[in-house]
Every structure is written in C-alpha cells, then in structure tokens.
Design a protein around this motif. Structure first.
Motif, PDB file in Angstrom:
ATOM      1  N   GLY A 206     -21.114  14.078  -8.035  1.00  0.00           N
ATOM      2  CA  GLY A 206     -20.284  13.446  -6.720  1.00  0.00           C
ATOM      3  C   GLY A 206     -18.858  13.363  -6.720  1.00  0.00           C
ATOM      4  O   GLY A 206     -18.052  13.620  -6.014  1.00  0.00           O
ATOM      5  N   LYS A 207     -18.423  13.112  -8.267  1.00  0.00           N
ATOM      6  CA  LYS A 207     -16.939  12.868  -8.605  1.00  0.00           C
ATOM      7  C   LYS A 207     -16.311  14.218  -8.594  1.00  0.00           C
ATOM      8  O   LYS A 207     -15.148  14.247  -8.330  1.00  0.00           O
ATOM      9  CB  LYS A 207     -16.759  12.018  -9.619  1.00  0.00           C
ATOM     10  CG  LYS A 207     -17.060  10.651  -9.664  1.00  0.00           C
ATOM     11  CD  LYS A 207     -16.822   9.805 -10.969  1.00  0.00           C
ATOM     12  CE  LYS A 207     -17.072   8.498 -10.823  1.00  0.00           C
ATOM     13  NZ  LYS A 207     -16.877   7.942 -12.181  1.00  0.00           N
ATOM     14  N   ALA A 208     -17.202  15.404  -8.947  1.00  0.00           N
ATOM     15  CA  ALA A 208     -16.474  16.658  -9.182  1.00  0.00           C
ATOM     16  C   ALA A 208     -16.139  17.127  -7.852  1.00  0.00           C
ATOM     17  O   ALA A 208     -15.436  18.116  -7.798  1.00  0.00           O
ATOM     18  CB  ALA A 208     -17.729  17.389  -9.924  1.00  0.00           C
ATOM     19  N   ASN A 209     -16.875  16.986  -6.801  1.00  0.00           N
ATOM     20  CA  ASN A 209     -17.018  17.770  -5.353  1.00  0.00           C
ATOM     21  C   ASN A 209     -15.456  17.763  -5.124  1.00  0.00           C
ATOM     22  O   ASN A 209     -14.768  18.823  -4.850  1.00  0.00           O
ATOM     23  CB  ASN A 209     -17.682  17.015  -4.398  1.00  0.00           C
ATOM     24  CG  ASN A 209     -19.020  17.826  -4.520  1.00  0.00           C
ATOM     25  OD1 ASN A 209     -19.445  18.680  -5.292  1.00  0.00           O
ATOM     26  ND2 ASN A 209     -20.015  16.889  -4.129  1.00  0.00           N
ATOM     27  N   PRO A 210     -14.722  16.580  -4.953  1.00  0.00           N
ATOM     28  CA  PRO A 210     -13.357  16.699  -4.566  1.00  0.00           C
ATOM     29  C   PRO A 210     -12.425  17.565  -5.796  1.00  0.00           C
ATOM     30  O   PRO A 210     -11.628  18.228  -5.082  1.00  0.00           O
ATOM     31  CB  PRO A 210     -12.836  15.243  -4.790  1.00  0.00           C
ATOM     32  CG  PRO A 210     -13.988  14.479  -4.460  1.00  0.00           C
ATOM     33  CD  PRO A 210     -15.173  15.222  -5.352  1.00  0.00           C
ATOM     34  N   GLN A 211     -12.768  17.442  -6.850  1.00  0.00           N
ATOM     35  CA  GLN A 211     -12.074  18.234  -7.664  1.00  0.00           C
ATOM     36  C   GLN A 211     -12.360  19.749  -7.584  1.00  0.00           C
ATOM     37  O   GLN A 211     -11.079  20.369  -7.890  1.00  0.00           O
ATOM     38  CB  GLN A 211     -12.174  17.784  -9.202  1.00  0.00           C
ATOM     39  CG  GLN A 211     -12.003  16.478  -9.610  1.00  0.00           C
ATOM     40  CD  GLN A 211     -12.180  16.007 -10.974  1.00  0.00           C
ATOM     41  OE1 GLN A 211     -13.637  16.130 -11.306  1.00  0.00           O
ATOM     42  NE2 GLN A 211     -11.567  15.208 -11.600  1.00  0.00           N
ATOM     43  N   TYR A 212     -13.392  20.258  -7.443  1.00  0.00           N
ATOM     44  CA  TYR A 212     -13.741  21.601  -7.153  1.00  0.00           C
ATOM     45  C   TYR A 212     -12.857  21.980  -5.862  1.00  0.00           C
ATOM     46  O   TYR A 212     -12.389  23.181  -5.741  1.00  0.00           O
ATOM     47  CB  TYR A 212     -15.228  21.807  -6.948  1.00  0.00           C
ATOM     48  CG  TYR A 212     -16.127  21.986  -8.039  1.00  0.00           C
ATOM     49  CD1 TYR A 212     -15.750  23.030  -8.943  1.00  0.00           C
ATOM     50  CD2 TYR A 212     -17.090  20.858  -8.393  1.00  0.00           C
ATOM     51  CE1 TYR A 212     -16.230  23.306 -10.073  1.00  0.00           C
ATOM     52  CE2 TYR A 212     -17.724  21.301  -9.506  1.00  0.00           C
ATOM     53  CZ  TYR A 212     -17.632  22.563 -10.402  1.00  0.00           C
ATOM     54  OH  TYR A 212     -18.249  22.820 -11.373  1.00  0.00           O
ATOM     55  N   GLN A 213     -12.877  21.231  -4.839  1.00  0.00           N
ATOM     56  CA  GLN A 213     -12.115  21.517  -3.567  1.00  0.00           C
ATOM     57  C   GLN A 213     -10.670  21.738  -3.918  1.00  0.00           C
ATOM     58  O   GLN A 213      -9.931  22.411  -3.288  1.00  0.00           O
ATOM     59  CB  GLN A 213     -12.293  20.259  -2.533  1.00  0.00           C
ATOM     60  CG  GLN A 213     -13.952  20.415  -1.931  1.00  0.00           C
ATOM     61  CD  GLN A 213     -14.145  19.187  -1.092  1.00  0.00           C
ATOM     62  OE1 GLN A 213     -13.250  18.497  -0.954  1.00  0.00           O
ATOM     63  NE2 GLN A 213     -15.406  19.045  -0.998  1.00  0.00           N
ATOM     64  N   ALA A 214     -10.433  20.618  -4.620  1.00  0.00           N
ATOM     65  CA  ALA A 214      -8.806  20.811  -5.096  1.00  0.00           C
ATOM     66  C   ALA A 214      -8.558  22.148  -5.796  1.00  0.00           C
ATOM     67  O   ALA A 214      -7.430  22.860  -5.781  1.00  0.00           O
ATOM     68  CB  ALA A 214      -8.406  19.534  -6.049  1.00  0.00           C
ATOM     69  N   SER A 215      -9.284  22.636  -6.861  1.00  0.00           N
ATOM     70  CA  SER A 215      -9.145  23.790  -7.432  1.00  0.00           C
ATOM     71  C   SER A 215      -9.207  24.992  -6.561  1.00  0.00           C
ATOM     72  O   SER A 215      -8.529  25.783  -6.750  1.00  0.00           O
ATOM     73  CB  SER A 215     -10.258  23.830  -8.656  1.00  0.00           C
ATOM     74  OG  SER A 215     -10.176  22.944  -9.511  1.00  0.00           O
ATOM     75  N   GLY A 216      -9.826  24.914  -5.539  1.00  0.00           N
ATOM     76  CA  GLY A 216     -10.201  26.034  -4.672  1.00  0.00           C
ATOM     77  C   GLY A 216      -9.061  26.249  -3.786  1.00  0.00           C
ATOM     78  O   GLY A 216      -8.456  26.960  -3.441  1.00  0.00           O
ATOM     79  N   ARG A 217      -8.195  24.992  -3.626  1.00  0.00           N
ATOM     80  CA  ARG A 217      -6.983  24.999  -2.727  1.00  0.00           C
ATOM     81  C   ARG A 217      -6.015  25.461  -3.565  1.00  0.00           C
ATOM     82  O   ARG A 217      -5.146  26.165  -2.955  1.00  0.00           O
ATOM     83  CB  ARG A 217      -6.727  23.625  -2.102  1.00  0.00           C
ATOM     84  CG  ARG A 217      -7.590  23.293  -1.029  1.00  0.00           C
ATOM     85  CD  ARG A 217      -6.975  21.949  -0.449  1.00  0.00           C
ATOM     86  NE  ARG A 217      -6.677  20.629  -1.421  1.00  0.00           N
ATOM     87  CZ  ARG A 217      -7.930  19.863  -1.441  1.00  0.00           C
ATOM     88  NH1 ARG A 217      -9.133  19.946  -0.670  1.00  0.00           N
ATOM     89  NH2 ARG A 217      -7.666  18.926  -2.067  1.00  0.00           N
ATOM     90  N   LEU A 218      -6.089  25.024  -4.872  1.00  0.00           N
ATOM     91  CA  LEU A 218      -4.859  25.331  -5.767  1.00  0.00           C
ATOM     92  C   LEU A 218      -4.918  26.834  -6.018  1.00  0.00           C
ATOM     93  O   LEU A 218      -3.933  27.729  -5.969  1.00  0.00           O
ATOM     94  CB  LEU A 218      -4.799  25.089  -7.210  1.00  0.00           C
ATOM     95  CG  LEU A 218      -4.234  25.052  -8.179  1.00  0.00           C
ATOM     96  CD1 LEU A 218      -2.381  24.943  -7.826  1.00  0.00           C
ATOM     97  CD2 LEU A 218      -4.114  24.267  -9.515  1.00  0.00           C
ATOM     98  N   THR A 219      -6.266  27.630  -6.132  1.00  0.00           N
ATOM     99  CA  THR A 219      -6.388  28.730  -6.363  1.00  0.00           C
ATOM    100  C   THR A 219      -5.809  29.624  -5.331  1.00  0.00           C
ATOM    101  O   THR A 219      -5.161  30.920  -5.340  1.00  0.00           O
ATOM    102  CB  THR A 219      -7.923  29.324  -6.665  1.00  0.00           C
ATOM    103  OG1 THR A 219      -8.216  28.682  -7.616  1.00  0.00           O
ATOM    104  CG2 THR A 219      -8.168  30.633  -6.723  1.00  0.00           C
TER     105      THR A 219
END
Length: 286
Positions: free
Chosen positions: A85-98
C-alpha cells in the motif's frame, strides 16, 4: 451501534452472527451517508440506496473476497500488504519521473541511446526525509540506491536530473519534491529489488550482473551501450553523442564487454538449451 471499531472476523463464516451484525452496521451507515448526499461529489444519485440485493453483493465481494484475500496474504507474509500500500504512491512517482526524464531528452534532441537508459523499473524510489525537512516549501527526498545500477549509470542519471531541475527553474517551474543524493556510504537500498529487463549492458554494475542466474543475464541486458566512458562528458555536446547507435556501439561496446561483464546473448542461450535437450533426447533413445 456501540461498536468501538468496525471489522469483520475472517476466521469465521460470512454468515456468523458477528459478521452478519458487522455487515448490517456497515450497510446501514453507508445508506445513511448516501441519502445525506455525503458522496454527491462523486456524482452519486442514491438510486440504489435501498436496493439491498445490490448492496449485499457489493459488500460481500469487497469485504469477504477482496479484503479477505489481503488478510490471507498478510497472514502468510506479515507486513506485505502495508508495504504494498505504501509502495503505490512511490511507483506512481517513479513513473512520473521517468516520463519527465524522457520528455526532457526528447525535447532537447538527445540521442535515442540516452532514452534507452530510462525505464520506470530503473528509477529509484525516493524516500521523504524522516525529519520532515523542507527547502523553500518543498519536501526533501533522499534518492535510494538501485543495487544493480553501475557507477557510470548513477553518474549519468544524477547529471540528467540536475539538468531537468535547472530547466524547470529557468522556466519558473519546480518539481514537487527536492531530491537529494546522499553520499554513497549513507544511501539506503531501494525497496524495489526487481531489476529492469532489456537495458543497455553498461546500465548494470558488472559485479551485480555477473551474479544473477544465466537466463536472467540474457533477459536483463542487450548487447549495446549508451554511456560515454567518462559519464561526466554526457550532455556536453561531445562529438560522440551525435553518433548513431550502431556507430556508438561499434566504438565502445568491445571495451565494455572486456571490462568484466559476463554477457550472455539470449539467442545463444536458447540455442545452447536446445542443443542440450537434443543431446538428452538422443541419450534417452539409446
């Protein structure tokens, strides 16, 4: 309802007295919220507020199927559900950064080989400073270490991010968070250990690359390189940055292959496996 906290008991049947009572409490509360227009901002009309058949099906599916699966998963691996659950926002942030990195590279006409190095799975997860530090109102994030990433790739990515930040500042823009790269000996390892596949060979640290299983060698890296021998020369309009992919690889790939990488080509590996299978078949036939 005099219930201190709501929660079904997944160790009992859906139709146990306790779970039936919990279901009635949840549905009755939900119906009251619907009729009071508490969810009007979502465009709800309340048409099915009194349709118990529909509400029961929705409740049973969400609570006693979806939530129950999470309960069982956490039982097998305690803490995994919370971590996901905590990882989801981080995955989204990584996608935006990419996407931001690729957009910058395309907008500034950098070679395709640079874009090949950018992948969401190769993007580290940023960790908010536990002390809550802020600079000019921006939350400070520490960039985590991707264990598979080579020193050259690390230097390349850091330089790219500095250029992206500079471009944003010059356009009176700013990224949401201020990313900081801690010293190597203080950098935490990324929580996401799944490695990207199909990356240029020089993305990987040779020591890490050589320790992964053979078949992963073939999937992880392709026979190509993207970074100049001195990554500090990247983004400096170096003449070799204008080389085609084939010319760049012709010039620099042999040196990388000789620098300690145990590269395995996927086609060669498949051919070796096929040959081994044929030998085994012949031996069994004899």
């Amino acid at each position: 309802y005099a219930v201190p906290s709501w929660g079904p008991n997944f160790q009992e049947s859906l139709y146990s007295l306790f779970n039936l009572a919990i279901r009635i409490i949840a549905l009755d509360t939900f119906k009251q919220a619907l009729t009071a227009s508490a969810y009007s901002f979502l465009g709800t009309t309340g048409t099915h507020a009194n349709n118990m058949d529909v509400l029961l099906k929705i409740y049973d599916h969400i609570v006693h199927y979806c939530f129950c699966l999470l309960y069982m998963k956490d039982g097998h691996n305690p803490g995994s559900v919370e971590a996901a659950g905590k990882a989801n926002p981080q995955y989204q942030a990584s996608g935006r950064l990419t996407k931001d990195r690729i957009k910058f590279l395309k907008h500034n006409a950098y070679p395709q080989q640079y874009q090949d190095l950018i992948d969401s799975k190769a993007t580290s997860d940023d960790e908010l400073d536990p002390k809550g530090s802020r600079v000019n109102g921006r939350a400070v994030c520490f960039i985590a270490k991707q264990p598979e990433r080579s020193a050259k790739a690390e230097a390349f990515i850091c330089k790219l991010d500095k250029l992206c930040e500079l471009a944003a500042q010059l356009q009176s823009q700013q990224h949401t968070d201020l990313c900081v790269v801690p010293p190597a000996n203080e950098q935490n390892i990324s929580h996401y250990l799944a490695i990207p596949f199909g990356m240029p060979l020089d993305y990987f640290d040779p020591q890490f690359y050589n320790t992964i299983p053979h078949h992963m060698h073939a999937w992880a890296a392709v026979r190509s390189v993207t970074i100049l021998p001195d990554p500090a020369l990247s983004f400096t309009d170096h003449p070799d940055e204008r080389l085609s992919d084939s010319a760049f690889n012709k010039k620099y790939l042999p040196g990388v292959l000789d620098s300690g990488y145990w590269f395995i080509d996927l086609d060669e590996l498949d051919a070796a496996i096929t040959a081994q299978d044929e030998d085994d078949t012949e031996e069994n036939t004899e």
